[in-house]
Design an enzyme around this catalytic site. Structure first.
Site, PDB file in Angstrom:
ATOM      1  N   TYR A 142       0.860  -1.184   0.000  1.00  0.00           N
ATOM      2  CA  TYR A 142       0.000   0.000   0.000  1.00  0.00           C
ATOM      3  C   TYR A 142       0.893   1.228   0.000  1.00  0.00           C
ATOM      4  O   TYR A 142       1.846   1.306   0.784  1.00  0.00           O
ATOM      5  CB  TYR A 142      -0.897   0.012   1.241  1.00  0.00           C
ATOM      6  CG  TYR A 142      -1.796   1.220   1.375  1.00  0.00           C
ATOM      7  CD1 TYR A 142      -1.529   2.213   2.317  1.00  0.00           C
ATOM      8  CD2 TYR A 142      -2.907   1.377   0.561  1.00  0.00           C
ATOM      9  CE1 TYR A 142      -2.354   3.318   2.433  1.00  0.00           C
ATOM     10  CE2 TYR A 142      -3.747   2.477   0.678  1.00  0.00           C
ATOM     11  CZ  TYR A 142      -3.464   3.455   1.621  1.00  0.00           C
ATOM     12  OH  TYR A 142      -4.276   4.557   1.738  1.00  0.00           O
ATOM     13  N   ASP A 237       9.441   2.810  -0.511  1.00  0.00           N
ATOM     14  CA  ASP A 237       8.400   3.488   0.253  1.00  0.00           C
ATOM     15  C   ASP A 237       8.639   3.163   1.732  1.00  0.00           C
ATOM     16  O   ASP A 237       8.265   2.096   2.203  1.00  0.00           O
ATOM     17  CB  ASP A 237       7.009   3.037  -0.205  1.00  0.00           C
ATOM     18  CG  ASP A 237       5.921   3.743   0.584  1.00  0.00           C
ATOM     19  OD1 ASP A 237       4.733   3.602   0.215  1.00  0.00           O
ATOM     20  OD2 ASP A 237       6.240   4.413   1.584  1.00  0.00           O
ATOM     21  N   LYS A 265       4.592   9.425   8.608  1.00  0.00           N
ATOM     22  CA  LYS A 265       4.623   8.896   9.976  1.00  0.00           C
ATOM     23  C   LYS A 265       5.644   9.554  10.896  1.00  0.00           C
ATOM     24  O   LYS A 265       5.506  10.669  11.325  1.00  0.00           O
ATOM     25  CB  LYS A 265       4.887   7.376   9.944  1.00  0.00           C
ATOM     26  CG  LYS A 265       4.087   6.617   8.890  1.00  0.00           C
ATOM     27  CD  LYS A 265       2.833   6.054   9.397  1.00  0.00           C
ATOM     28  CE  LYS A 265       2.249   5.134   8.341  1.00  0.00           C
ATOM     29  NZ  LYS A 265       0.860   4.809   8.546  1.00  0.00           N
TER      30      LYS A 265
HETATM   31  P1  KE4 Z   1      -0.642   8.442   4.508  1.00  0.00           P
HETATM   32  O1  KE4 Z   1      -1.170   9.141   3.273  1.00  0.00           O
HETATM   33  O2  KE4 Z   1      -1.725   7.640   5.198  1.00  0.00           O
HETATM   34  O3  KE4 Z   1       0.136   9.331   5.458  1.00  0.00           O
HETATM   35  O4  KE4 Z   1       0.471   7.383   4.004  1.00  0.00           O
HETATM   36  C1  KE4 Z   1       0.115   6.435   3.017  1.00  0.00           C
HETATM   37  C2  KE4 Z   1       1.068   5.268   3.087  1.00  0.00           C
HETATM   38  C3  KE4 Z   1       2.077   5.165   2.141  1.00  0.00           C
HETATM   39  N1  KE4 Z   1       2.969   4.154   2.179  1.00  0.00           N
HETATM   40  C4  KE4 Z   1       2.908   3.210   3.154  1.00  0.00           C
HETATM   41  C5  KE4 Z   1       3.921   2.096   3.161  1.00  0.00           C
HETATM   42  C6  KE4 Z   1       1.902   3.271   4.143  1.00  0.00           C
HETATM   43  O5  KE4 Z   1       1.836   2.320   5.102  1.00  0.00           O
HETATM   44  C7  KE4 Z   1       0.969   4.315   4.122  1.00  0.00           C
HETATM   45  C8  KE4 Z   1      -0.153   4.431   5.144  1.00  0.00           C
HETATM   46  N2  KE4 Z   1      -0.259   3.365   6.076  1.00  0.00           N
HETATM   47  C9  KE4 Z   1      -1.580   3.151   6.637  1.00  0.00           C
HETATM   48  C10 KE4 Z   1      -1.479   1.997   7.637  1.00  0.00           C
HETATM   49  N3  KE4 Z   1      -1.458   0.729   6.982  1.00  0.00           N
HETATM   50  C11 KE4 Z   1      -2.123   4.398   7.243  1.00  0.00           C
HETATM   51  C12 KE4 Z   1      -3.329   4.227   8.108  1.00  0.00           C
HETATM   52  C13 KE4 Z   1      -4.561   4.763   7.418  1.00  0.00           C
HETATM   53  O6  KE4 Z   1      -4.740   4.541   6.216  1.00  0.00           O
HETATM   54  O7  KE4 Z   1      -5.341   5.404   8.153  1.00  0.00           O
END
Ligand code: KE4
Length: 427
Positions: A142, A237, A265
């Protein structure tokens, strides 16, 4: 009716699914979301005053624990100086220098406001730099919710069981090729077929959005050599792994060298921050210097920079904290494996550093297909039991557990006791 339920019933009238991000919905475990009132260190309290040991940490940012005094002080000072100027600030220069110092593969970096934005921008940059359109991503990984990456994605998409998303035109995903994690042949097939059109391979160096899946020996170096052979860029990523596994993230922990890296994060210390960075010759293509446009009103926001600078400075200045955290986590996840075995259960535990997860399957989990053999109903029952006993876990099988430097041995022991009691019921 308790306050969590009352809030949820009100929330669903005004917010889709009652939450501002699907993974918070608790839908896949069939219970009511806990509305968190406050947090401190490794603990959360919900609106009904219940206390939980927190194994999400806001999905990764809270590696120091919630409310670290140094972070709070810097944020409060920044607030008093002004919340946002839409102009350059010294803090942004300091942050850029700190990221370049901590992550050797990064010579220049641009701040954005989320991991999604960081990945979206890095992909655009890779396409602009190579003048190619196609990208390779991995099934189950993701990378945020930008159109081109909502293809067989992990995290909430995987939990919802929808392979892609409505509303994404075929034109946006036509250049997104999918490969299987830990399967170099599936990557090589794409390169052999259309290698000259591939701008980049984007990968979670440790996958943490289909549960936690570690790269097999040779997988990351294999991606590096395929990219070099065909002139594509390798994008790590590190939104989850960045500054978590060690100061230089997964690339430092595993000894790999991407061309571009994306962050989210931890870099924001809990505030909305993302970033992308890499080799100078690539980054110099980003506007206003070069022809790849990317912008953001709140990028490098002074309050967010204050939080991120405080957190990253502590992580840089006390690298021994990682050894302590990772050692504690190794013992913890080994303790889970022992209790599962003692209960005669076949479940799998994958972990690296302070990141890990339990898969409710008897198969070794090395990719999306093996992760999908997990029994999500069993996970739901386990997760609800843990919640009822004061342990706050991801309300979905295909997520991760995050430990922080604020967790204590006693809290981890108590968590293992609750797990042991649960599994002794033979579930
Ligand atoms: P954000 O746009 O949510 O800050 O980051 C996206 C993203 C990009 N790359 C990786 C590897 C990520 O894990 C994420 C976001 N992770 C999720 C948890 N699995 C965020 C939690 C959510 O979607 O609320």
């Amino acid at each position: 009716m308790g306050r969590n339920e009352a809030l949820y019933q009100e929330a669903v009238n005004y917010i889709p699914g009652g939450v501002n991000s699907p993974v918070r919905a608790f839908g896949s475990i069939g219970s009511c979301p806990r509305f968190i009132a406050r947090a401190e260190g490794s603990l959360l309290w919900d609106e009904e005053g219940r206390e939980y040991i927190d194994y999400i940490g806001s999905w990764g940012p809270m590696i120091l624990g919630h409310g670290h005094p140094e972070v709070l002080d810097r944020v409060q000072e920044a607030c008093r100086r002004g919340l946002s100027f839409g102009a350059a600030t010294a803090a942004e220069v300091e942050m850029a220098k700190l990221v370049c110092e901590m992550v050797p593969s990064i010579e220049m970096v641009r701040m954005v406001n989320s991991g999604t934005e960081a990945v979206m921008s890095a992909i655009r940059l890779a396409r602009g730099y190579t003048r190619r359109d196609k990208i390779i991503k991995f099934i189950g990984c993701y990378h945020g919710h930008s159109d081109g990456l909502l293809v067989k994605a992990g995290s909430g998409v995987m939990t919802a069981g929808v392979p892609d998303s409505l509303g994404v035109p075929a034109g946006c995903t036509g250049d997104t090729l999918s490969a299987r994690y830990n399967d170099l042949e599936s990557v090589e097939e794409h390169f052999k077929r259309c290698g000259e059109e591939i701008a980049a391979v984007i990968v979670e160096p440790v996958a943490a959005n289909m549960g936690v899946v570690l790269p097999k020996e040779g997988f990351l170096p294999g991606l590096r050599s395929l990219c070099d052979q065909y002139g594509a860029l390798l994008i790590f990523d590190e939104v989850i792994t960045g500054f978590r596994l060690c100061p230089a993230g997964a690339q430092g922990f595993l000894g790999a060298c991407p061309d571009l890296t994306t962050f989210g994060k931890i870099i924001g210390g809990g505030m909305p921050v993302g970033a992308y960075g890499g080799r100078r010759e690539i980054m110099e293509l980003v506007a206003p210097l070069g022809g790849v446009y990317q912008a953001g009103t709140l990028s490098g926001n002074p309050v967010a920079m204050a939080a991120g600078l405080a957190q990253l400075s502590i992580l840089r200045d006390f690298p021994e904290s990682y050894q302590k955290l990772n050692h504690m986590a190794d013992d913890f996840f080994e303790g889970i494996r022992q209790r599962i075995a003692e209960a005669g259960l076949p479940y799998q535990v994958n972990h690296i550093g302070s990141l890990g997860c339990i898969f409710f399957t008897d198969q070794e989990v090395t990719d999306y297909d093996s992760a999908k053999t997990s029994d999500t109903a069993k996970y739901a029952d386990y997760c609800n039991y843990m919640l009822e006993h004061g342990v706050y876990l991801a309300p979905a099988q295909f997520e991760a557990m995050f430990l922080s430097m604020a967790h204590t041995e006693l809290q981890l022991m108590n968590t293992l006791k609750v797990m042991e009691t649960y599994w002794k019921q033979g579930k």
